[in-house]
Design a protein around this motif. Structure first.
Motif, PDB file in Angstrom:
ATOM      1  N   HIS A  16       0.853  -1.200   0.000  1.00  0.00           N
ATOM      2  CA  HIS A  16       0.000   0.000   0.000  1.00  0.00           C
ATOM      3  C   HIS A  16       0.888   1.249   0.000  1.00  0.00           C
ATOM      4  CE1 HIS A  16      -2.767  -3.092   1.407  1.00  0.00           C
ATOM      5  NE2 HIS A  16      -3.773  -2.296   1.099  1.00  0.00           N
ATOM      6  N   ALA A  17       1.948   1.191  -0.829  1.00  0.00           N
ATOM      7  CA  ALA A  17       2.970   2.243  -0.779  1.00  0.00           C
ATOM      8  C   ALA A  17       2.419   3.618  -1.139  1.00  0.00           C
ATOM      9  CB  ALA A  17       4.119   1.870  -1.710  1.00  0.00           C
ATOM     10  N   ASN A  18       1.337   3.660  -1.881  1.00  0.00           N
ATOM     11  CA  ASN A  18       0.824   4.957  -2.328  1.00  0.00           C
ATOM     12  C   ASN A  18      -0.528   5.294  -1.704  1.00  0.00           C
ATOM     13  OD1 ASN A  18       1.829   7.052  -3.742  1.00  0.00           O
ATOM     14  ND2 ASN A  18       1.494   6.164  -5.769  1.00  0.00           N
ATOM     15  N   ASP A  19      -0.802   4.685  -0.537  1.00  0.00           N
ATOM     16  CA  ASP A  19      -2.116   4.848   0.107  1.00  0.00           C
ATOM     17  C   ASP A  19      -1.926   5.711   1.361  1.00  0.00           C
ATOM     18  OD1 ASP A  19      -4.442   4.585   1.578  1.00  0.00           O
ATOM     19  OD2 ASP A  19      -4.609   2.415   1.315  1.00  0.00           O
ATOM     20  N   LEU A  20      -2.357   6.955   1.298  1.00  0.00           N
ATOM     21  CA  LEU A  20      -2.189   7.889   2.417  1.00  0.00           C
ATOM     22  C   LEU A  20      -2.871   7.376   3.689  1.00  0.00           C
ATOM     23  CD1 LEU A  20      -1.442  10.710   3.645  1.00  0.00           C
ATOM     24  CD2 LEU A  20      -3.612  11.540   2.724  1.00  0.00           C
ATOM     25  N   HIS A  21      -4.013   6.704   3.531  1.00  0.00           N
ATOM     26  CA  HIS A  21      -4.814   6.299   4.699  1.00  0.00           C
ATOM     27  C   HIS A  21      -4.305   5.026   5.372  1.00  0.00           C
ATOM     28  CE1 HIS A  21      -7.864   9.204   3.528  1.00  0.00           C
ATOM     29  NE2 HIS A  21      -7.789   8.748   2.294  1.00  0.00           N
ATOM     30  N   CYS A  22      -3.518   4.234   4.650  1.00  0.00           N
ATOM     31  CA  CYS A  22      -3.209   2.863   5.079  1.00  0.00           C
ATOM     32  C   CYS A  22      -2.633   2.778   6.495  1.00  0.00           C
ATOM     33  CB  CYS A  22      -2.281   2.238   4.047  1.00  0.00           C
ATOM     34  SG  CYS A  22      -1.258   0.928   4.645  1.00  0.00           S
ATOM     35  N   ALA A  23      -1.560   3.523   6.789  1.00  0.00           N
ATOM     36  CA  ALA A  23      -0.887   3.362   8.082  1.00  0.00           C
ATOM     37  C   ALA A  23      -1.755   3.886   9.224  1.00  0.00           C
ATOM     38  CB  ALA A  23       0.455   4.084   8.068  1.00  0.00           C
ATOM     39  N   ALA A  24      -2.363   5.047   9.031  1.00  0.00           N
ATOM     40  CA  ALA A  24      -3.231   5.596  10.078  1.00  0.00           C
ATOM     41  C   ALA A  24      -4.392   4.632  10.343  1.00  0.00           C
ATOM     42  CB  ALA A  24      -3.761   6.968   9.659  1.00  0.00           C
ATOM     43  N   ASN A  25      -4.955   4.077   9.280  1.00  0.00           N
ATOM     44  CA  ASN A  25      -6.085   3.166   9.463  1.00  0.00           C
ATOM     45  C   ASN A  25      -5.666   1.838  10.097  1.00  0.00           C
ATOM     46  OD1 ASN A  25      -7.756   5.117   8.515  1.00  0.00           O
ATOM     47  ND2 ASN A  25      -8.370   4.071   6.642  1.00  0.00           N
ATOM     48  N   LEU A  26      -4.422   1.386   9.838  1.00  0.00           N
ATOM     49  CA  LEU A  26      -3.943   0.179  10.537  1.00  0.00           C
ATOM     50  C   LEU A  26      -3.876   0.446  12.040  1.00  0.00           C
ATOM     51  CD1 LEU A  26      -1.010  -1.337   8.428  1.00  0.00           C
ATOM     52  CD2 LEU A  26      -3.296  -2.299   8.784  1.00  0.00           C
ATOM     53  N   ILE A  27      -3.421   1.649  12.414  1.00  0.00           N
ATOM     54  CA  ILE A  27      -3.377   2.011  13.842  1.00  0.00           C
ATOM     55  C   ILE A  27      -4.797   2.053  14.404  1.00  0.00           C
ATOM     56  CG2 ILE A  27      -2.839   3.924  15.430  1.00  0.00           C
ATOM     57  CD1 ILE A  27      -0.273   4.376  13.725  1.00  0.00           C
ATOM     58  N   LEU A  28      -5.721   2.641  13.660  1.00  0.00           N
ATOM     59  CA  LEU A  28      -7.122   2.682  14.131  1.00  0.00           C
ATOM     60  C   LEU A  28      -7.697   1.268  14.239  1.00  0.00           C
ATOM     61  CD1 LEU A  28      -8.646   5.764  12.251  1.00  0.00           C
ATOM     62  CD2 LEU A  28      -7.419   5.676  14.426  1.00  0.00           C
ATOM     63  N   ASP A  29      -7.357   0.403  13.266  1.00  0.00           N
ATOM     64  CA  ASP A  29      -7.828  -0.990  13.331  1.00  0.00           C
ATOM     65  C   ASP A  29      -7.274  -1.676  14.579  1.00  0.00           C
ATOM     66  OD1 ASP A  29      -9.077  -0.656  10.868  1.00  0.00           O
ATOM     67  OD2 ASP A  29      -7.441  -1.576   9.716  1.00  0.00           O
ATOM     68  N   ALA A  30      -5.959  -1.465  14.821  1.00  0.00           N
ATOM     69  CA  ALA A  30      -5.301  -2.132  15.951  1.00  0.00           C
ATOM     70  C   ALA A  30      -5.976  -1.766  17.276  1.00  0.00           C
ATOM     71  CB  ALA A  30      -3.820  -1.754  15.984  1.00  0.00           C
ATOM     72  N   ILE A  31      -6.353  -0.506  17.445  1.00  0.00           N
ATOM     73  CA  ILE A  31      -6.910  -0.100  18.743  1.00  0.00           C
ATOM     74  C   ILE A  31      -8.394  -0.432  18.887  1.00  0.00           C
ATOM     75  CG2 ILE A  31      -5.159   1.592  19.373  1.00  0.00           C
ATOM     76  CD1 ILE A  31      -6.720   3.772  18.115  1.00  0.00           C
ATOM     77  N   THR A  32      -8.976  -1.087  17.852  1.00  0.00           N
ATOM     78  CA  THR A  32     -10.313  -1.679  18.082  1.00  0.00           C
ATOM     79  C   THR A  32     -10.181  -3.021  18.790  1.00  0.00           C
ATOM     80  OG1 THR A  32     -10.414  -2.852  15.945  1.00  0.00           O
ATOM     81  CG2 THR A  32     -11.311  -0.595  16.006  1.00  0.00           C
ATOM     82  N   VAL A  33      -8.948  -3.563  18.851  1.00  0.00           N
ATOM     83  CA  VAL A  33      -8.676  -4.750  19.676  1.00  0.00           C
ATOM     84  C   VAL A  33      -8.199  -4.190  21.013  1.00  0.00           C
ATOM     85  CG1 VAL A  33      -7.329  -6.862  19.893  1.00  0.00           C
ATOM     86  CG2 VAL A  33      -8.022  -6.060  17.622  1.00  0.00           C
ATOM     87  N   HIS A  34      -9.075  -4.173  21.999  1.00  0.00           N
ATOM     88  CA  HIS A  34      -8.840  -3.381  23.206  1.00  0.00           C
ATOM     89  C   HIS A  34      -7.806  -4.024  24.136  1.00  0.00           C
ATOM     90  CE1 HIS A  34     -13.106  -1.595  22.432  1.00  0.00           C
ATOM     91  NE2 HIS A  34     -12.191  -1.138  21.594  1.00  0.00           N
ATOM     92  N   CYS A  35      -6.767  -3.265  24.420  1.00  0.00           N
ATOM     93  CA  CYS A  35      -5.660  -3.747  25.251  1.00  0.00           C
ATOM     94  C   CYS A  35      -4.826  -2.521  25.580  1.00  0.00           C
ATOM     95  CB  CYS A  35      -4.835  -4.740  24.424  1.00  0.00           C
ATOM     96  SG  CYS A  35      -3.382  -5.408  25.239  1.00  0.00           S
ATOM     97  N   SER A  36      -4.052  -2.569  26.682  1.00  0.00           N
ATOM     98  CA  SER A  36      -3.203  -1.413  26.952  1.00  0.00           C
ATOM     99  C   SER A  36      -1.961  -1.492  26.065  1.00  0.00           C
ATOM    100  CB  SER A  36      -2.808  -1.362  28.426  1.00  0.00           C
ATOM    101  OG  SER A  36      -1.808  -2.318  28.675  1.00  0.00           O
ATOM    102  N   GLU A  37      -1.402  -0.332  25.740  1.00  0.00           N
ATOM    103  CA  GLU A  37      -0.206  -0.309  24.888  1.00  0.00           C
ATOM    104  C   GLU A  37       0.978  -0.957  25.624  1.00  0.00           C
ATOM    105  OE1 GLU A  37      -1.512   0.356  22.265  1.00  0.00           O
ATOM    106  OE2 GLU A  37      -2.968   1.948  22.610  1.00  0.00           O
ATOM    107  N   VAL A  38       1.021  -0.816  26.936  1.00  0.00           N
ATOM    108  CA  VAL A  38       2.093  -1.446  27.725  1.00  0.00           C
ATOM    109  C   VAL A  38       2.068  -2.963  27.522  1.00  0.00           C
ATOM    110  CG1 VAL A  38       2.713  -2.086  30.094  1.00  0.00           C
ATOM    111  CG2 VAL A  38       2.414   0.298  29.514  1.00  0.00           C
ATOM    112  N   ASP A  39       0.876  -3.553  27.601  1.00  0.00           N
ATOM    113  CA  ASP A  39       0.780  -5.003  27.417  1.00  0.00           C
ATOM    114  C   ASP A  39       1.176  -5.394  25.997  1.00  0.00           C
ATOM    115  OD1 ASP A  39       0.036  -5.449  30.005  1.00  0.00           O
ATOM    116  OD2 ASP A  39      -2.119  -5.562  29.593  1.00  0.00           O
ATOM    117  N   ARG A  40       0.765  -4.581  25.019  1.00  0.00           N
ATOM    118  CA  ARG A  40       1.122  -4.925  23.628  1.00  0.00           C
ATOM    119  C   ARG A  40       2.643  -4.941  23.449  1.00  0.00           C
ATOM    120  NH1 ARG A  40      -4.188  -3.730  21.027  1.00  0.00           N
ATOM    121  NH2 ARG A  40      -4.723  -1.607  21.591  1.00  0.00           N
ATOM    122  N   ILE A  41       3.335  -3.932  24.036  1.00  0.00           N
ATOM    123  CA  ILE A  41       4.804  -3.884  23.922  1.00  0.00           C
ATOM    124  C   ILE A  41       5.409  -5.125  24.580  1.00  0.00           C
ATOM    125  CG2 ILE A  41       6.890  -2.660  24.686  1.00  0.00           C
ATOM    126  CD1 ILE A  41       5.113  -0.063  24.627  1.00  0.00           C
TER     127      ILE A  41
END
Ligand code: ZN
Length: 376
Positions: free
Chosen positions: A346-371
């Motif tokens: 998705h090298a030319n997709d402006l939305h891709c990375a931001a939307n992956l982050i938004l997708d990830a945080i629909t899986v509810h967990c603390s960022e500390v635990d994810r790290i």
């Protein structure tokens, strides 16, 4: 937006029968782990590269989980990506009634403790008073914050409480939703994906948009983000604030999704926590002619969102460069490869990375635990 209905966020192998208690594929959680860890590493390296402080705060000065996660971040950054600096742990400023988080314009180089501002305009002081004392205003439940701005020139503004919205289906890139799931409030035919606590309505007075059909994705826009749009739309003299309201919210720090947005918009937070930013979303701009369209407010939303989308791409790209087989848990190797593939396809997709982050945080967990789950 199109809705991607795949079992995990990044695709790839993995038995389809491996699901968690909500019926969601366990690889979706691993995908969320690598995406958010990459974002945090990329963000940290990018700040350290120019000598800016990177500090993550906790209410507990001896928070072992946070200390462990920060140690792992520093190990992963190594000499190459720490640029002579280090990620540090701090203590969240103590809670008191009406105490505030500041979005401090241009303060990314300033030590966190010096980023706190106080409101000066009488309107802002009034909003602050109402937001901190009036139990009928805004959302008052768990994790409640209310945003407002200090506008010393026009002495105006409004109170901005966290609110829930349906994520728009068209024009903002792809979003992920599992094809099937079952949460407290119902299944994939009955409730949208992303609900906090899985319930149809949170108690405590939050404005929650009725579900649209078919069931898509919902998100929550925090008060600070709404205050930043207001500040960008009205003038460089405005300062966005957020206060912790009710008695169930004690963190005087911004969640990591807010942090990314605040830095990209030029208003870095006075404190950052690595707890949860569950189903965080920005606002999406209205088009000219749509009801409620404002040339200035919608341009503010569009332009700050674009900066944020660009930075999300930069953070994830740098983050996956930092992450290797040596510093990532074996359980997450395949997910890391899939993330790299996804970004390059998705090298030319402006939305891709931001939307992956938004997708990830629909899986509810603390960022500390994810790290801690992702890094060795
Ligand atoms: Zn937030």
């Amino acid at each position: 937006m199109a809705l991607r209905l795949t079992a995990s966020i990044l695709g790839g192998s993995g038995g389809l029968s491996v699901v968690d208690q909500n019926g969601v594929h366990v690889y979706a959680a691993k995908d969320a782990d690598v995406i958010m860890t990459a974002a945090i590493l990329g963000f940290s390296a990018g700040r350290l590269a120019v000598g800016h402080p990177v500090q993550f705060d906790s209410d507990d000065p001896n928070d072992a989980k946070l200390r462990g996660a920060v140690e792992k971040l520093n190990d992963a950054l190594g000499i190459r990506y720490s640029f002579g600096g280090a990620v540090t742990c701090g203590v969240t400023p103590p809670w008191r009634e009406g105490a505030m988080i500041t979005g401090a314009a241009g303060a990314s180089r300033t030590p966190f403790a010096q980023r706190h501002a106080t409101a000066s305009a009488s309107a802002a002081l009034e909003f602050h008073d109402i937001a901190s004392r009036d139990t009928d205003v805004g959302y008052q439940g768990r994790g409640a914050y209310t945003g407002f701005i200090d506008d010393p020139v026009e002495n105006r503004g409004s109170i901005k409480a966290t609110a829930r919205f349906n994520v728009p289906v068209m024009g903002h890139g792809d979003r992920w939703r599992p094809p099937t799931y079952k949460v407290k409030g119902g299944d994939h035919n009955q409730v949208p994906w992303g609900l906090i606590a899985g319930v149809r309505e949170l108690e405590g007075g939050m404005v929650q948009e009725p579900f649209s059909t078919p069931m898509g994705v919902v998100g929550y826009t925090h008060g600070m983000i709404q205050a930043i749009y207001d500040a960008v739309a009205h003038g460089p003299w405005c300062t966005p604030f957020e206060i912790a309201v009710g008695h169930q919210t004690t963190k005087l720090a911004s969640c990591f999704p807010c942090t990314l947005f605040m830095y990209a918009a030029g208003y870095p937070p006075s404190s950052i926590h690595l707890g949860r930013g569950e189903s965080w979303v920005p606002f999406y701009p209205a088009s000219p002619g749509a009801s409620g369209y404002s040339a200035f407010v919608d341009a503010a939303i569009q332009s700050t969102n674009t900066r944020w989308q660009l930075e999300c791409r930069q953070h994830l790209t740098l983050g996956v460069q930092i992450m290797t087989q040596n510093n990532v848990m074996k359980t997450h190797h395949e997910r890391l490869s899939l993330l790299k593939q996804y970004l390059s396809s998705h090298a030319n997709d402006l939305h891709c990375a931001a939307n992956l982050i938004l997708d990830a945080i629909t899986v509810h967990c603390s960022e500390v635990d994810r790290i801690n789950q992702t890094l060795k």
